[in-house]
Design a protein around this motif. Structure first.
Motif, PDB file in Angstrom:
ATOM      1  N   LEU A   1      57.343  88.161  18.794  1.00 32.20           N
ATOM      2  CA  LEU A   1      57.790  86.814  18.430  1.00 32.20           C
ATOM      3  C   LEU A   1      58.006  86.696  16.920  1.00 32.20           C
ATOM      4  CD1 LEU A   1      55.483  84.644  20.717  1.00 32.20           C
ATOM      5  CD2 LEU A   1      57.915  85.151  21.036  1.00 32.20           C
ATOM      6  N   MET A   2      57.097  87.293  16.128  1.00 33.41           N
ATOM      7  CA  MET A   2      57.238  87.197  14.676  1.00 33.41           C
ATOM      8  C   MET A   2      58.449  87.984  14.190  1.00 33.41           C
ATOM      9  SD  MET A   2      56.330  85.775  11.957  1.00 33.41           S
ATOM     10  CE  MET A   2      54.769  84.993  12.367  1.00 33.41           C
ATOM     11  N   PHE A   3      58.712  89.137  14.800  1.00 30.78           N
ATOM     12  CA  PHE A   3      59.907  89.893  14.419  1.00 30.78           C
ATOM     13  C   PHE A   3      61.156  89.050  14.649  1.00 30.78           C
ATOM     14  CE2 PHE A   3      63.513  92.494  15.743  1.00 30.78           C
ATOM     15  CZ  PHE A   3      63.702  93.279  14.613  1.00 30.78           C
ATOM     16  N   ALA A   4      61.225  88.406  15.814  1.00 27.78           N
ATOM     17  CA  ALA A   4      62.377  87.550  16.098  1.00 27.78           C
ATOM     18  C   ALA A   4      62.452  86.405  15.096  1.00 27.78           C
ATOM     19  CB  ALA A   4      62.288  87.019  17.523  1.00 27.78           C
ATOM     20  N   ALA A   5      61.293  85.807  14.757  1.00 31.78           N
ATOM     21  CA  ALA A   5      61.278  84.639  13.874  1.00 31.78           C
ATOM     22  C   ALA A   5      61.738  84.983  12.464  1.00 31.78           C
ATOM     23  CB  ALA A   5      59.880  84.033  13.840  1.00 31.78           C
ATOM     24  N   ILE A   6      61.303  86.122  11.916  1.00 27.01           N
ATOM     25  CA  ILE A   6      61.673  86.448  10.532  1.00 27.01           C
ATOM     26  C   ILE A   6      63.167  86.715  10.399  1.00 27.01           C
ATOM     27  CG2 ILE A   6      59.369  87.336   9.996  1.00 27.01           C
ATOM     28  CD1 ILE A   6      60.518  90.163  10.219  1.00 27.01           C
ATOM     29  N   VAL A   7      63.764  87.198  11.477  1.00 30.06           N
ATOM     30  CA  VAL A   7      65.209  87.443  11.456  1.00 30.06           C
ATOM     31  C   VAL A   7      65.981  86.163  11.751  1.00 30.06           C
ATOM     32  CG1 VAL A   7      67.107  88.704  12.552  1.00 30.06           C
ATOM     33  CG2 VAL A   7      64.957  89.881  12.042  1.00 30.06           C
ATOM     34  N   LEU A   8      65.556  85.423  12.751  1.00 33.00           N
ATOM     35  CA  LEU A   8      66.275  84.213  13.163  1.00 33.00           C
ATOM     36  C   LEU A   8      66.251  83.129  12.086  1.00 33.00           C
ATOM     37  CD1 LEU A   8      65.097  83.960  16.881  1.00 33.00           C
ATOM     38  CD2 LEU A   8      67.404  84.550  16.073  1.00 33.00           C
TER      39      LEU A   8
ATOM     40  N   TRP B   1      66.350  73.099  19.632  1.00 27.00           N
ATOM     41  CA  TRP B   1      65.017  73.498  20.109  1.00 27.00           C
ATOM     42  C   TRP B   1      64.708  74.949  19.758  1.00 27.00           C
ATOM     43  CZ3 TRP B   1      64.500  77.614  23.358  1.00 27.00           C
ATOM     44  CH2 TRP B   1      65.646  78.035  24.043  1.00 27.00           C
ATOM     45  N   ALA B   2      65.750  75.803  19.825  1.00 28.01           N
ATOM     46  CA  ALA B   2      65.542  77.218  19.508  1.00 28.01           C
ATOM     47  C   ALA B   2      65.276  77.404  18.015  1.00 28.01           C
ATOM     48  CB  ALA B   2      66.758  78.031  19.939  1.00 28.01           C
ATOM     49  N   ILE B   3      65.979  76.623  17.187  1.00 28.69           N
ATOM     50  CA  ILE B   3      65.741  76.683  15.743  1.00 28.69           C
ATOM     51  C   ILE B   3      64.320  76.212  15.436  1.00 28.69           C
ATOM     52  CG2 ILE B   3      66.387  75.712  13.516  1.00 28.69           C
ATOM     53  CD1 ILE B   3      69.264  75.587  14.503  1.00 28.69           C
ATOM     54  N   ASP B   4      63.902  75.119  16.066  1.00 28.93           N
ATOM     55  CA  ASP B   4      62.542  74.609  15.844  1.00 28.93           C
ATOM     56  C   ASP B   4      61.497  75.620  16.298  1.00 28.93           C
ATOM     57  OD1 ASP B   4      63.577  72.270  14.809  1.00 28.93           O
ATOM     58  OD2 ASP B   4      63.423  71.156  16.700  1.00 28.93           O
ATOM     59  N   LEU B   5      61.763  76.307  17.388  1.00 30.92           N
ATOM     60  CA  LEU B   5      60.822  77.312  17.889  1.00 30.92           C
ATOM     61  C   LEU B   5      60.698  78.476  16.908  1.00 30.92           C
ATOM     62  CD1 LEU B   5      58.990  78.414  20.113  1.00 30.92           C
ATOM     63  CD2 LEU B   5      61.027  79.393  21.212  1.00 30.92           C
TER      64      LEU B   5
ATOM     65  N   TYR C   1      57.502  81.176  12.681  1.00 30.73           N
ATOM     66  CA  TYR C   1      57.436  81.718  11.324  1.00 30.73           C
ATOM     67  C   TYR C   1      56.383  80.993  10.488  1.00 30.73           C
ATOM     68  CZ  TYR C   1      58.901  83.299   6.713  1.00 30.73           C
ATOM     69  OH  TYR C   1      58.913  83.856   5.448  1.00 30.73           O
ATOM     70  N   ILE C   2      56.306  79.687  10.603  1.00 26.59           N
ATOM     71  CA  ILE C   2      55.401  78.893   9.760  1.00 26.59           C
ATOM     72  C   ILE C   2      53.975  78.926  10.279  1.00 26.59           C
ATOM     73  CG2 ILE C   2      54.883  76.573   8.924  1.00 26.59           C
ATOM     74  CD1 ILE C   2      57.928  76.019   9.012  1.00 26.59           C
ATOM     75  N   TYR C   3      53.810  78.604  11.572  1.00 29.01           N
ATOM     76  CA  TYR C   3      52.465  78.444  12.125  1.00 29.01           C
ATOM     77  C   TYR C   3      51.911  79.710  12.775  1.00 29.01           C
ATOM     78  CZ  TYR C   3      53.761  73.580  11.450  1.00 29.01           C
ATOM     79  OH  TYR C   3      54.180  72.397  10.904  1.00 29.01           O
ATOM     80  N   GLY C   4      52.746  80.708  12.908  1.00 32.20           N
ATOM     81  CA  GLY C   4      52.280  81.951  13.528  1.00 32.20           C
ATOM     82  C   GLY C   4      51.825  82.980  12.534  1.00 32.20           C
ATOM     83  N   PHE C   5      51.711  82.576  11.257  1.00 33.61           N
ATOM     84  CA  PHE C   5      51.297  83.560  10.242  1.00 33.61           C
ATOM     85  C   PHE C   5      49.894  83.266   9.722  1.00 33.61           C
ATOM     86  CE2 PHE C   5      51.568  85.265   5.768  1.00 33.61           C
ATOM     87  CZ  PHE C   5      51.393  86.577   6.146  1.00 33.61           C
ATOM     88  N   TRP C   6      49.766  82.378   8.714  1.00 32.87           N
ATOM     89  CA  TRP C   6      48.442  82.142   8.123  1.00 32.87           C
ATOM     90  C   TRP C   6      47.426  81.631   9.135  1.00 32.87           C
ATOM     91  CZ3 TRP C   6      47.013  84.629   4.136  1.00 32.87           C
ATOM     92  CH2 TRP C   6      47.889  84.884   3.075  1.00 32.87           C
ATOM     93  N   PRO C   7      47.749  80.649   9.976  1.00 41.39           N
ATOM     94  CA  PRO C   7      46.753  80.208  10.965  1.00 41.39           C
ATOM     95  C   PRO C   7      46.301  81.342  11.887  1.00 41.39           C
ATOM     96  CG  PRO C   7      48.500  78.588  10.773  1.00 41.39           C
ATOM     97  CD  PRO C   7      48.956  79.781  10.007  1.00 41.39           C
ATOM     98  N   VAL C   8      47.241  82.141  12.360  1.00 36.18           N
ATOM     99  CA  VAL C   8      46.889  83.261  13.246  1.00 36.18           C
ATOM    100  C   VAL C   8      46.080  84.305  12.482  1.00 36.18           C
ATOM    101  CG1 VAL C   8      47.840  85.183  14.578  1.00 36.18           C
ATOM    102  CG2 VAL C   8      48.837  82.901  14.796  1.00 36.18           C
ATOM    103  N   LEU C   9      46.474  84.566  11.247  1.00 36.74           N
ATOM    104  CA  LEU C   9      45.756  85.540  10.430  1.00 36.74           C
ATOM    105  C   LEU C   9      44.300  85.124  10.241  1.00 36.74           C
ATOM    106  CD1 LEU C   9      46.157  88.124   8.642  1.00 36.74           C
ATOM    107  CD2 LEU C   9      46.567  86.567   6.738  1.00 36.74           C
TER     108      LEU C   9
ATOM    109  N   GLY D   1      54.210  92.569   9.407  1.00 46.45           N
ATOM    110  CA  GLY D   1      53.228  93.640   9.306  1.00 46.45           C
ATOM    111  C   GLY D   1      51.812  93.201   9.630  1.00 46.45           C
ATOM    112  N   TRP D   2      51.349  92.108   9.009  1.00 49.41           N
ATOM    113  CA  TRP D   2      49.976  91.673   9.253  1.00 49.41           C
ATOM    114  C   TRP D   2      49.790  91.155  10.670  1.00 49.41           C
ATOM    115  CZ3 TRP D   2      48.877  88.932   3.927  1.00 49.41           C
ATOM    116  CH2 TRP D   2      48.389  89.884   3.037  1.00 49.41           C
ATOM    117  N   ILE D   3      50.809  90.489  11.218  1.00 46.93           N
ATOM    118  CA  ILE D   3      50.698  90.035  12.607  1.00 46.93           C
ATOM    119  C   ILE D   3      50.682  91.232  13.555  1.00 46.93           C
ATOM    120  CG2 ILE D   3      51.856  88.743  14.448  1.00 46.93           C
ATOM    121  CD1 ILE D   3      50.393  87.056  12.328  1.00 46.93           C
ATOM    122  N   LEU D   4      51.442  92.270  13.233  1.00 45.20           N
ATOM    123  CA  LEU D   4      51.385  93.503  14.024  1.00 45.20           C
ATOM    124  C   LEU D   4      49.979  94.096  13.983  1.00 45.20           C
ATOM    125  CD1 LEU D   4      52.637  95.900  15.568  1.00 45.20           C
ATOM    126  CD2 LEU D   4      53.278  96.860  13.338  1.00 45.20           C
TER     127      LEU D   4
END
Length: 294
Positions: free
Chosen positions: A210-217, A84-88, A93-101, A182-185
């Motif tokens: 959340l995005m910082f954690a995602a790009i590393v995880l 579940w943590a991997i899926d999160l 990472y996938i849905y929190g970038f372009w859609p949010v942007l 950067g862009w999410i920030l």
């Protein structure tokens, strides 16, 4: 009859503003879509520098170790046994970038049109700075170095996403800076600064974390990539500030020029020249008025 009159009624101010914002949104989406396409194509120019990218990766790892911030494998170790943590992490990472942007920029266009150009310019300037770094410092992401203990969670659990991001259009050796962070920030700053609902402001403050954690995880970026991503955002905001100052200076100068052009010089009220070249006597001093006074 009344219905025909109503249908032909002059559009209200609200409707005109709404239509204008829709046109603006469509135009800006075309502009940003074109910029994103050019970004992806230009970003791929340096993709043939594979040896340099892996050499730079080793340099980044050594640099992080010297500072004691090489926490990527340790952070990944916390989630690898929890699906579940991997899926999160993958989902952020996938849905929190372009859609949010896209959605945040649309919100700025529709609800904060005055502030929108500032943040659009910051996004574009940040992308331009990043392209320069991509060209001169290709960097292999952690997921390409499994011998250091990094795991590519997206390839293991979200293969469709990897297949959609073809190396033909995406430079896989452009890890620094992380524009995912950067862009999410940048857009998080916009939400915190401009949104009225507390929940939206909290979301704006939470998104970069959340995005910082995602790009590393997910093994897509090093910690340093996020730090450089934040740096280019600061630079992009600086460029946006300079552009706004230039626009305001031009507006002030234009207003001053208009004021000088429209102002009547002192003394000209006595006898202002008419359009045919003759002199016009002000009405309050015409002979007729003078006789009436007498």
């Amino acid at each position: 009859m009344a219905s025909d009159t109503m249908s032909r009624r002059t559009p209200t101010r609200h409707r005109i503003q709404r239509d204008s914002r829709l046109v603006t949104a469509a135009r800006e989406l075309v502009l940003l879509g074109t910029a994103a396409l050019l970004y992806s194509l230009v970003r791929g120019i340096s993709s043939d520098r594979v040896d340099a990218a892996f050499r730079h990766a080793e340099e980044v790892i050594s640099f992080e170790r010297s500072l004691g911030i090489d926490v990527e494998t340790g952070m990944q170790g916390l989630i690898l046994d929890h699906g579940w943590a991997i899926d999160l992490a993958n989902g952020v990472y996938i849905y929190g970038f372009w859609p949010v942007l896209v959605l945040t920029l649309l919100w700025l266009i529709v609800r904060r049109p005055v502030a929108y150009p500032f943040y659009r310019n910051a996004v574009l300037a940040t992308g331009a700075f990043s392209l320069v770094i991509f060209a001169f410092y290709p960097l292999a992401p952690p997921r390409f170095l499994p011998w250091h203990g990094y795991v590519d969670t997206i390839t293991l659990h979200a293969t469709t996403y990897r297949e959609m991001n073809s190396p033909t259009f995406v430079n896989e050796y452009a890890a620094m800076p992380s524009l995912h962070f950067g862009w999410i920030l940048l857009l998080g700053i916009a939400l915190v600064a401009l949104a009225r609902p507390l929940a939206v402001r909290i979301l704006g403050a939470t998104m970069p974390v959340l995005m910082f954690a995602a790009i590393v995880l997910t093994g897509n970026h090093y910690v340093v990539d996020a730090l450089v991503g934040g740096g280019v955002v600061v630079a992009g905001l600086g460029i946006a500030v300079l552009i706004e100052r230039h626009k305001r200076r031009r507006a002030v100068l234009a207003a001053i020029a208009d004021a000088h052009q429209n102002a009547t010089p002192a003394g000209d009220e006595e006898a202002a020249p008419a359009s045919d070249g003759t002199s016009t006597i002000p009405a309050q001093r015409s002979p007729g008025n003078l006789s009436q006074v007498r």
